[in-house]
Design a protein around this motif. Structure first.
Motif, PDB file in Angstrom:
ATOM      1  N   SER A   1      38.391  47.923  28.455  1.00 19.75           N
ATOM      2  CA  SER A   1      37.606  46.932  28.852  1.00 19.75           C
ATOM      3  C   SER A   1      38.426  45.673  29.584  1.00 19.75           C
ATOM      4  CB  SER A   1      36.873  46.471  27.250  1.00 19.75           C
ATOM      5  OG  SER A   1      37.986  45.876  26.642  1.00 19.75           O
ATOM      6  N   LEU A   2      39.790  45.700  29.365  1.00 21.90           N
ATOM      7  CA  LEU A   2      40.238  44.449  30.003  1.00 21.90           C
ATOM      8  C   LEU A   2      40.982  44.919  31.280  1.00 21.90           C
ATOM      9  CD1 LEU A   2      42.043  43.013  26.924  1.00 21.90           C
ATOM     10  CD2 LEU A   2      40.604  41.766  28.542  1.00 21.90           C
ATOM     11  N   MET A   3      40.703  46.151  31.715  1.00 19.96           N
ATOM     12  CA  MET A   3      41.367  46.623  33.081  1.00 19.96           C
ATOM     13  C   MET A   3      40.784  45.853  34.270  1.00 19.96           C
ATOM     14  SD  MET A   3      43.990  48.819  33.106  1.00 19.96           S
ATOM     15  CE  MET A   3      44.826  49.608  31.717  1.00 19.96           C
ATOM     16  N   PRO A   4      39.567  45.344  34.176  1.00 20.36           N
ATOM     17  CA  PRO A   4      39.142  44.287  35.313  1.00 20.36           C
ATOM     18  C   PRO A   4      39.942  43.147  35.416  1.00 20.36           C
ATOM     19  CG  PRO A   4      37.324  45.511  34.114  1.00 20.36           C
ATOM     20  CD  PRO A   4      38.651  45.662  33.489  1.00 20.36           C
ATOM     21  N   ALA A   5      40.510  42.518  34.389  1.00 24.29           N
ATOM     22  CA  ALA A   5      41.262  41.302  34.356  1.00 24.29           C
ATOM     23  C   ALA A   5      42.653  41.778  34.931  1.00 24.29           C
ATOM     24  CB  ALA A   5      41.179  41.055  32.815  1.00 24.29           C
TER      25      ALA A   5
ATOM     26  N   GLN B   1      39.488  44.562  39.644  1.00 26.45           N
ATOM     27  CA  GLN B   1      38.226  45.501  40.039  1.00 26.45           C
ATOM     28  C   GLN B   1      37.432  45.578  39.023  1.00 26.45           C
ATOM     29  OE1 GLN B   1      41.409  48.817  41.112  1.00 26.45           O
ATOM     30  NE2 GLN B   1      39.513  49.358  42.361  1.00 26.45           N
ATOM     31  N   PRO B   2      35.978  45.543  39.481  1.00 22.99           N
ATOM     32  CA  PRO B   2      34.767  45.719  38.618  1.00 22.99           C
ATOM     33  C   PRO B   2      34.974  47.077  37.814  1.00 22.99           C
ATOM     34  CG  PRO B   2      34.134  45.463  40.778  1.00 22.99           C
ATOM     35  CD  PRO B   2      35.702  45.681  40.940  1.00 22.99           C
ATOM     36  N   ILE B   3      34.499  46.792  36.611  1.00 23.39           N
ATOM     37  CA  ILE B   3      34.977  48.156  35.621  1.00 23.39           C
ATOM     38  C   ILE B   3      34.098  49.341  35.912  1.00 23.39           C
ATOM     39  CG2 ILE B   3      32.935  47.582  34.147  1.00 23.39           C
ATOM     40  CD1 ILE B   3      36.160  48.824  33.000  1.00 23.39           C
ATOM     41  N   ALA B   4      33.276  49.470  36.661  1.00 21.25           N
ATOM     42  CA  ALA B   4      32.444  50.503  37.402  1.00 21.25           C
ATOM     43  C   ALA B   4      33.464  51.285  38.311  1.00 21.25           C
ATOM     44  CB  ALA B   4      31.077  50.205  37.948  1.00 21.25           C
ATOM     45  N   ASP B   5      34.065  50.469  39.099  1.00 19.96           N
ATOM     46  CA  ASP B   5      34.881  50.915  40.049  1.00 19.96           C
ATOM     47  C   ASP B   5      36.022  51.746  39.355  1.00 19.96           C
ATOM     48  OD1 ASP B   5      33.428  50.113  41.984  1.00 19.96           O
ATOM     49  OD2 ASP B   5      34.571  48.582  42.606  1.00 19.96           O
ATOM     50  N   ILE B   6      36.728  51.043  38.442  1.00 20.96           N
ATOM     51  CA  ILE B   6      37.959  51.501  37.529  1.00 20.96           C
ATOM     52  C   ILE B   6      37.374  52.968  36.881  1.00 20.96           C
ATOM     53  CG2 ILE B   6      39.392  51.287  35.495  1.00 20.96           C
ATOM     54  CD1 ILE B   6      39.174  48.165  36.661  1.00 20.96           C
ATOM     55  N   VAL B   7      36.216  52.743  36.296  1.00 21.33           N
ATOM     56  CA  VAL B   7      35.748  54.075  35.546  1.00 21.33           C
ATOM     57  C   VAL B   7      35.482  55.510  36.291  1.00 21.33           C
ATOM     58  CG1 VAL B   7      33.881  54.898  33.952  1.00 21.33           C
ATOM     59  CG2 VAL B   7      35.025  52.720  33.512  1.00 21.33           C
TER      60      VAL B   7
ATOM     61  N   THR C   1      39.664  37.235  38.754  1.00 22.55           N
ATOM     62  CA  THR C   1      40.038  36.243  39.738  1.00 22.55           C
ATOM     63  C   THR C   1      41.609  36.041  39.995  1.00 22.55           C
ATOM     64  OG1 THR C   1      39.409  34.273  38.700  1.00 22.55           O
ATOM     65  CG2 THR C   1      37.622  35.064  40.506  1.00 22.55           C
ATOM     66  N   ILE C   2      42.074  36.273  38.831  1.00 19.99           N
ATOM     67  CA  ILE C   2      43.517  35.642  38.828  1.00 19.99           C
ATOM     68  C   ILE C   2      44.567  36.572  39.497  1.00 19.99           C
ATOM     69  CG2 ILE C   2      45.505  35.250  37.334  1.00 19.99           C
ATOM     70  CD1 ILE C   2      43.139  33.270  37.452  1.00 19.99           C
ATOM     71  N   ILE C   3      44.123  38.041  39.363  1.00 16.72           N
ATOM     72  CA  ILE C   3      44.891  39.130  40.020  1.00 16.72           C
ATOM     73  C   ILE C   3      44.024  39.696  41.091  1.00 16.72           C
ATOM     74  CG2 ILE C   3      46.745  40.662  39.674  1.00 16.72           C
ATOM     75  CD1 ILE C   3      46.760  40.204  36.691  1.00 16.72           C
ATOM     76  N   SER C   4      43.225  38.968  41.727  1.00 17.64           N
ATOM     77  CA  SER C   4      42.194  39.484  42.680  1.00 17.64           C
ATOM     78  C   SER C   4      42.761  40.507  43.591  1.00 17.64           C
ATOM     79  CB  SER C   4      41.169  38.197  43.362  1.00 17.64           C
ATOM     80  OG  SER C   4      42.200  37.607  44.028  1.00 17.64           O
ATOM     81  N   GLY C   5      42.087  41.431  43.858  1.00 20.01           N
ATOM     82  CA  GLY C   5      42.445  42.458  45.191  1.00 20.01           C
ATOM     83  C   GLY C   5      43.541  43.562  44.653  1.00 20.01           C
ATOM     84  N   LYS C   6      44.108  43.318  43.584  1.00 20.55           N
ATOM     85  CA  LYS C   6      45.217  44.126  43.270  1.00 20.55           C
ATOM     86  C   LYS C   6      44.634  45.561  42.625  1.00 20.55           C
ATOM     87  CE  LYS C   6      48.778  45.226  39.928  1.00 20.55           C
ATOM     88  NZ  LYS C   6      49.588  44.784  38.563  1.00 20.55           N
ATOM     89  N   LYS C   7      45.119  46.698  43.252  1.00 14.99           N
ATOM     90  CA  LYS C   7      44.545  47.963  42.975  1.00 14.99           C
ATOM     91  C   LYS C   7      45.300  48.718  41.867  1.00 14.99           C
ATOM     92  CE  LYS C   7      41.481  47.533  46.290  1.00 14.99           C
ATOM     93  NZ  LYS C   7      40.153  47.491  45.938  1.00 14.99           N
ATOM     94  N   LEU C   8      44.495  49.628  41.285  1.00 15.37           N
ATOM     95  CA  LEU C   8      45.620  50.542  40.357  1.00 15.37           C
ATOM     96  C   LEU C   8      46.386  51.138  41.211  1.00 15.37           C
ATOM     97  CD1 LEU C   8      42.592  51.961  38.086  1.00 15.37           C
ATOM     98  CD2 LEU C   8      44.573  50.609  37.257  1.00 15.37           C
ATOM     99  N   ASP C   9      47.539  51.255  40.771  1.00 14.50           N
ATOM    100  CA  ASP C   9      48.590  52.199  41.394  1.00 14.50           C
ATOM    101  C   ASP C   9      48.829  53.573  41.052  1.00 14.50           C
ATOM    102  OD1 ASP C   9      50.176  52.697  39.207  1.00 14.50           O
ATOM    103  OD2 ASP C   9      51.422  50.753  39.645  1.00 14.50           O
ATOM    104  N   HIS C  10      49.264  54.328  41.703  1.00 10.51           N
ATOM    105  CA  HIS C  10      48.998  55.913  41.482  1.00 10.51           C
ATOM    106  C   HIS C  10      49.418  56.300  40.268  1.00 10.51           C
ATOM    107  CE1 HIS C  10      48.698  60.048  42.391  1.00 10.51           C
ATOM    108  NE2 HIS C  10      50.185  60.133  42.182  1.00 10.51           N
ATOM    109  N   SER C  11      50.444  55.430  39.638  1.00 12.16           N
ATOM    110  CA  SER C  11      51.000  56.073  38.270  1.00 12.16           C
ATOM    111  C   SER C  11      49.775  55.673  37.309  1.00 12.16           C
ATOM    112  CB  SER C  11      52.348  55.199  37.833  1.00 12.16           C
ATOM    113  OG  SER C  11      52.323  54.243  37.778  1.00 12.16           O
TER     114      SER C  11
END
Length: 416
Positions: A329-333, A337-343, A198-208
């Motif tokens: 494991s700390l990418m969601p924080a 984003q949820p870990i499933a979406d990142i993976v 929730t601290i950085i909510s909504g941030k997306k992984l950038d292209h790099s």
């Protein structure tokens, strides 16, 4: 002290941040497993000895690098001669709230200050008159903000400020709490607020970041060099940096590297993987891995890699997967984003994916062990070690120290 007592020590650590949310220190959590700390004739003395040994055998002082270590001190440990074996410039003695402010305690604290130790008072929620003399001796006051209302916290700070103490807010769980404490004048902070999505909510992984993690997935999956080269080609910045680094590594040779395939071959896959991991940590962060969450990510990944090497010696693939699971494991924080979406888009191996999304398999058990060690959760540590036969508390301690040393070193590289 028996060797078994030393073996049963657990070493955890929690970050302490400054007003810029940069790492200031670690609280070192020394635990003796299921040992009862009320058993003063045995437990406290054993723990005190191991703490002293930790700064020699385990190399904790070196692992801390430029940062200090806060160490909890109860009444029995306060009077132990072994306390004086600790390096004064590297530690802060955190006097627990359970220590009574008796004349003997005051006299001991005066002597420790005179000897060069920095003192802190733990878990302050109100100013009791009997603690006035002890409070005058400490340099840092740790305020437990959880049981206090906004008004109560403000009133407490108003009383503390004229004393000229450095104020540390502990158990900070949200951005709102962080901002309130900043406004009130706290200079140090402790808690897991920075590790919550929730601290950085909504941030997306950038292209790099996506490209970097896809490349790491290819390396872990032992993809052909041509496939790695193809993935690198749309990333000119990465390509240039890779060629520069490889040329620098091979500076003793007259042969210059001009192709991606050649660079990958010369550099080696594991070195390339480490470079990519470092870039993931520092991507979009001008101060490199000094970001506490990124440091925690690096340390967790390295800890899991080292423990995987002890579980399955010689299995480099398993160790690499453990590292990947740890940092992922700390990418969601980090990105909210949820870990499933990142993976999903990264093409990770089933072992890594299942550990991250379902906590299953030996990698899932290693992840639970790492998380428990970070929080000082003894029951969690015990359960996780039970799932991983062959790993001892002593092996965990050594791996934790090595991991912290490594994360400190890559933090310096990333900031350079």
């Amino acid at each position: 002290m028996s060797e078994n007592a030393a073996d049963q020590l657990f070493l955890g650590r929690q970050p302490i941040l400054d007003r810029n949310q940069q790492l200031f220190a670690y609280e070192l959590l020394f635990r003796s497993g299921s040992r009862n700390f009320a058993d003063i004739t045995c437990g406290v003395q054993a723990t005190a000895t191991v703490i002293a040994n930790a700064f020699t055998e385990l190399g904790v002082e070196a692992a801390l690098g430029e940062y200090r270590g806060f160490i909890n001190v109860d009444e029995a440990f306060l009077f132990s001669d072994l306390l004086e074996l600790l390096p004064r410039h590297s530690v802060v003695l955190e006097i627990l709230e359970t220590v009574p402010p008796t004349p003997a305690v005051i006299e001991r604290c005066i002597a420790l200050k005179a000897a060069g130790f920095t003192l802190a008072l733990d878990d302050v929620i109100q100013l009791e008159p009997e603690f006035a003399e002890l409070l005058a001796l400490v340099e840092i006051v740790k305020v437990d903000i959880q049981p206090l209302s906004r008004i109560q916290l403000m009133q407490l700070v108003m009383k503390l400020k004229p004393m000229g103490k450095q104020l540390l807010a502990e158990k900070v769980d949200s951005r709102e709490q962080m901002e309130q404490c900043l406004k009130l004048g706290f200079t140090l902070f402790q808690g897991y607020y920075f590790a919550k999505p929730t601290i950085i909510s909504g941030k997306k992984l950038d292209h790099s970041q996506i490209s970097l993690m896809k490349l790491m997935g290819l390396l872990l999956g032992d993809a052909p060099t041509s496939e790695i080269e193809t993935a690198l080609k749309p990333e000119p910045g990465l390509t240039i940096n890779l060629l520069r680094m490889t040329n620098s590594v091979g500076s003793g040779s007259s042969e210059k590297i001009t192709s991606l395939g050649h660079a990958i071959t010369v550099l080696g896959r594991r070195q390339l993987q480490r470079w990519l991991q470092l870039l993931v940590f520092s991507a979009g962060n001008p101060s490199g891995t000094s970001n506490p969450l990124l440091l925690l990510s690096a340390t967790r990944g390295r800890l899991m890699e080292l423990l995987a090497g002890k579980l399955q010696p010689g299995d480099i693939g398993f160790a690499d997967q453990a590292f990947m699971a740890g940092i992922m494991s700390l990418m969601p924080a980090l990105v909210g984003q949820p870990i499933a979406d990142i993976v999903a888009p990264l093409g990770l191996t089933a072992n890594v994916r299942d550990a991250l999304c379902a906590g299953s398999g030996p990698l899932g058990a290693l992840l639970r062990l790492a998380e428990s060690s970070e929080s000082g959760d003894i029951s969690g540590l015990t359960v996780a070690l039970g799932e991983l036969p062959g790993l001892s508390p002593k092996a965990l301690n050594h791996a934790q120290t090595q991991a912290l040393q490594w994360s400190n070193s890559i933090g310096q590289e990333a900031a350079a």
